[in-house]
Design a protein around this motif. Sequence first.
Motif, PDB file in Angstrom:
ATOM      1  N   TRP A   8       0.834  -1.205   0.000  1.00  0.00           N
ATOM      2  CA  TRP A   8       0.000   0.000   0.000  1.00  0.00           C
ATOM      3  C   TRP A   8       0.866   1.251   0.000  1.00  0.00           C
ATOM      4  O   TRP A   8       1.403   1.661   1.018  1.00  0.00           O
ATOM      5  N   TRP A  67      -0.176   4.256  -0.247  1.00  0.00           N
ATOM      6  CA  TRP A  67      -0.808   5.323   0.535  1.00  0.00           C
ATOM      7  C   TRP A  67      -0.458   5.203   2.012  1.00  0.00           C
ATOM      8  O   TRP A  67      -0.331   6.218   2.709  1.00  0.00           O
ATOM      9  N   LEU A  96       2.859   6.634   2.269  1.00  0.00           N
ATOM     10  CA  LEU A  96       2.740   8.092   2.246  1.00  0.00           C
ATOM     11  C   LEU A  96       2.362   8.630   3.629  1.00  0.00           C
ATOM     12  O   LEU A  96       2.903   9.650   4.073  1.00  0.00           O
ATOM     13  N   THR A 136       7.448   5.516  -1.064  1.00  0.00           N
ATOM     14  CA  THR A 136       6.131   5.977  -1.520  1.00  0.00           C
ATOM     15  C   THR A 136       6.112   6.174  -3.027  1.00  0.00           C
ATOM     16  O   THR A 136       5.198   5.711  -3.720  1.00  0.00           O
ATOM     17  N   LEU A 160       3.736   4.002  -5.485  1.00  0.00           N
ATOM     18  CA  LEU A 160       2.659   4.699  -6.189  1.00  0.00           C
ATOM     19  C   LEU A 160       2.895   4.848  -7.682  1.00  0.00           C
ATOM     20  O   LEU A 160       1.958   5.153  -8.419  1.00  0.00           O
TER      21      LEU A 160
END
Length: 137
Positions: free
Chosen positions: A27, A29, A32, A89, A93
């Motif tokens: 993940w 996010w 992040l 991140t 992403l």
Amino acid sequence: MELDPRGQRFAAALTSVVLVAVLATGWGWLALAQTAIFAITALNPKQGPYAYVYRALILPRLGPPTEREPAAPVRFAQTVGFAFLAVATVGYLTGLTALGVVSAAFGLLAAFLNAAFGLCLGCEAYLALRRLTAQKA
């Protein structure tokens, strides 16, 4: 500003849990979110989200600290953590998963060493840099 080292180890333990979740799930996010926590804590370690949790839930059960540590090495360590998690991140992403995994794994290693053994790699790097710059002056 001086900090309770137990709070730093608590934050490292929470960070370790978050980074295990990032590595297990991919993940970006969540990576992040941890990056943002590092950024906030690097600016002021007493204002970081994990510091609030520590002061509200853990510190009252432990009592006041018997020792304190300077904030500068902790801020440097949080900045290094920010850099690693920012790279993680971006990796997660943008689909560069290997980059995300490697960077998050380095962050997990550092957080785990701090949580489990009280060894703050970023703090040690800060002190080494200070010694090097003092020798050159």
